[in-house]
Design a protein around this motif. Structure first.
Motif, PDB file in Angstrom:
ATOM      1  N   GLU A  18      -1.167 -19.152  13.187  1.00  0.00           N
ATOM      2  CA  GLU A  18       0.184 -18.642  13.419  1.00  0.00           C
ATOM      3  C   GLU A  18       0.157 -17.120  13.518  1.00  0.00           C
ATOM      4  OE1 GLU A  18       2.473 -20.274  10.187  1.00  0.00           O
ATOM      5  OE2 GLU A  18       2.956 -22.099  11.316  1.00  0.00           O
ATOM      6  N   GLU A  19      -0.585 -16.478  12.619  1.00  0.00           N
ATOM      7  CA  GLU A  19      -0.701 -15.011  12.635  1.00  0.00           C
ATOM      8  C   GLU A  19      -1.357 -14.538  13.935  1.00  0.00           C
ATOM      9  OE1 GLU A  19      -2.811 -13.989   9.057  1.00  0.00           O
ATOM     10  OE2 GLU A  19      -1.082 -14.458   7.772  1.00  0.00           O
ATOM     11  N   ALA A  20      -2.386 -15.266  14.331  1.00  0.00           N
ATOM     12  CA  ALA A  20      -3.069 -14.915  15.591  1.00  0.00           C
ATOM     13  C   ALA A  20      -2.116 -15.084  16.766  1.00  0.00           C
ATOM     14  CB  ALA A  20      -4.305 -15.786  15.775  1.00  0.00           C
ATOM     15  N   LEU A  21      -1.299 -16.140  16.717  1.00  0.00           N
ATOM     16  CA  LEU A  21      -0.327 -16.383  17.779  1.00  0.00           C
ATOM     17  C   LEU A  21       0.718 -15.272  17.812  1.00  0.00           C
ATOM     18  CD1 LEU A  21       0.640 -18.263  20.004  1.00  0.00           C
ATOM     19  CD2 LEU A  21       1.916 -19.554  18.295  1.00  0.00           C
ATOM     20  N   GLU A  23       0.282 -12.187  16.754  1.00  0.00           N
ATOM     21  CA  GLU A  23      -0.414 -11.004  17.272  1.00  0.00           C
ATOM     22  C   GLU A  23      -0.581 -11.084  18.782  1.00  0.00           C
ATOM     23  OE1 GLU A  23      -1.541  -8.019  16.022  1.00  0.00           O
ATOM     24  OE2 GLU A  23      -0.243  -8.650  14.364  1.00  0.00           O
ATOM     25  N   ALA A  24      -0.954 -12.261  19.253  1.00  0.00           N
ATOM     26  CA  ALA A  24      -1.149 -12.461  20.697  1.00  0.00           C
ATOM     27  C   ALA A  24       0.163 -12.281  21.433  1.00  0.00           C
ATOM     28  CB  ALA A  24      -1.739 -13.844  20.968  1.00  0.00           C
ATOM     29  N   SER A  25       1.253 -12.791  20.846  1.00  0.00           N
ATOM     30  CA  SER A  25       2.550 -12.651  21.516  1.00  0.00           C
ATOM     31  C   SER A  25       2.993 -11.185  21.526  1.00  0.00           C
ATOM     32  CB  SER A  25       3.610 -13.546  20.863  1.00  0.00           C
ATOM     33  OG  SER A  25       3.887 -13.124  19.552  1.00  0.00           O
ATOM     34  N   LYS A  26       2.572 -10.420  20.513  1.00  0.00           N
ATOM     35  CA  LYS A  26       2.884  -8.984  20.503  1.00  0.00           C
ATOM     36  C   LYS A  26       2.113  -8.257  21.611  1.00  0.00           C
ATOM     37  CE  LYS A  26       3.885  -8.538  15.555  1.00  0.00           C
ATOM     38  NZ  LYS A  26       3.393  -7.990  14.290  1.00  0.00           N
ATOM     39  N   ARG A  27       0.883  -8.706  21.841  1.00  0.00           N
ATOM     40  CA  ARG A  27       0.037  -8.060  22.860  1.00  0.00           C
ATOM     41  C   ARG A  27       0.333  -8.576  24.262  1.00  0.00           C
ATOM     42  NH1 ARG A  27      -5.633  -8.959  20.201  1.00  0.00           N
ATOM     43  NH2 ARG A  27      -4.693 -10.985  20.340  1.00  0.00           N
ATOM     44  N   ALA A  28       1.008  -9.698  24.368  1.00  0.00           N
ATOM     45  CA  ALA A  28       1.251 -10.333  25.671  1.00  0.00           C
ATOM     46  C   ALA A  28       1.932  -9.392  26.664  1.00  0.00           C
ATOM     47  CB  ALA A  28       2.035 -11.618  25.495  1.00  0.00           C
ATOM     48  N   PRO A  29       3.027  -8.693  26.267  1.00  0.00           N
ATOM     49  CA  PRO A  29       3.649  -7.793  27.243  1.00  0.00           C
ATOM     50  C   PRO A  29       2.686  -6.718  27.751  1.00  0.00           C
ATOM     51  CG  PRO A  29       5.123  -8.117  25.374  1.00  0.00           C
ATOM     52  CD  PRO A  29       3.798  -8.759  25.029  1.00  0.00           C
ATOM     53  N   GLU A  30       1.857  -6.229  26.824  1.00  0.00           N
ATOM     54  CA  GLU A  30       0.850  -5.232  27.199  1.00  0.00           C
ATOM     55  C   GLU A  30      -0.123  -5.821  28.216  1.00  0.00           C
ATOM     56  OE1 GLU A  30      -1.972  -3.184  24.351  1.00  0.00           O
ATOM     57  OE2 GLU A  30      -0.006  -2.882  23.392  1.00  0.00           O
ATOM     58  N   GLN A  31      -0.588  -7.027  27.939  1.00  0.00           N
ATOM     59  CA  GLN A  31      -1.536  -7.683  28.826  1.00  0.00           C
ATOM     60  C   GLN A  31      -0.893  -8.021  30.174  1.00  0.00           C
ATOM     61  OE1 GLN A  31      -2.911 -10.890  26.342  1.00  0.00           O
ATOM     62  NE2 GLN A  31      -4.594  -9.662  25.513  1.00  0.00           N
ATOM     63  N   VAL A  32       0.389  -8.377  30.147  1.00  0.00           N
ATOM     64  CA  VAL A  32       1.109  -8.634  31.402  1.00  0.00           C
ATOM     65  C   VAL A  32       1.161  -7.356  32.229  1.00  0.00           C
ATOM     66  CG1 VAL A  32       3.367  -9.180  32.389  1.00  0.00           C
ATOM     67  CG2 VAL A  32       2.443 -10.606  30.564  1.00  0.00           C
ATOM     68  N   LYS A  33       1.448  -6.235  31.556  1.00  0.00           N
ATOM     69  CA  LYS A  33       1.486  -4.946  32.264  1.00  0.00           C
ATOM     70  C   LYS A  33       0.124  -4.627  32.870  1.00  0.00           C
ATOM     71  CE  LYS A  33       5.199  -2.805  29.649  1.00  0.00           C
ATOM     72  NZ  LYS A  33       5.555  -1.791  28.659  1.00  0.00           N
TER      73      LYS A  33
END
Length: 125
Positions: A18-21, A23-33
């Motif tokens: 869950e924590e990894a998810l 963290e991943a969701s926090k980084r997702a917008p960055e990765q989308v950019k």
């Protein structure tokens, strides 16, 4: 107890997931950019590649035209040289013809003078 430790391990693993998810969701917008930027760069690269190909075709066309102009310029120079020679030959022929005509006139004038002298000589005799 064994089940309880397994449940704890599973709960810990679930919590970590869950924590990894999160963290991943926090980084997702960055990765989308990053992905969007990468995609835009790829599209720009494709456009530049098309432009380069078009310029290469233009360059080849220009080189072909330049070669054609050079060949035609060379041919013009050859024709001008031939024309110059033809003019000189024509002038020479014209001068030869004029000279022959002058010689004819001179010969006729001499003949006329000689005929007059002959006539005068006959009169005197």
């Amino acid at each position: 107890k064994e089940k309880s430790s397994r449940v704890e391990a599973l709960e810990t693993a679930l919590k970590s997931a869950e924590e990894a998810l999160v963290e991943a969701s926090k980084r997702a917008p960055e990765q989308v950019k990053v992905f969007e930027t990468s995609l835009a760069a790829k599209e720009e690269l494709q456009e530049k590649t098309k432009e380069i190909e078009a310029l290469k075709v233009s360059l080849l066309t220009a080189e072909a035209l330049s070669t054609e102009v050079s060949l035609k310029s060379g041919r013009i120079a050859e024709l001008e040289a031939d024309l110059s020679l033809a003019r000189k030959a024509n002038e020479s022929t014209h001068l030869t013809s004029a000279l022959a005509c002058s010689e004819c006139v001179l010969a006729a004038a001499r003949e006329s003078v000689l005929q007059k002298r002959l006539d005068e000589a006959k009169i005197q005799i």
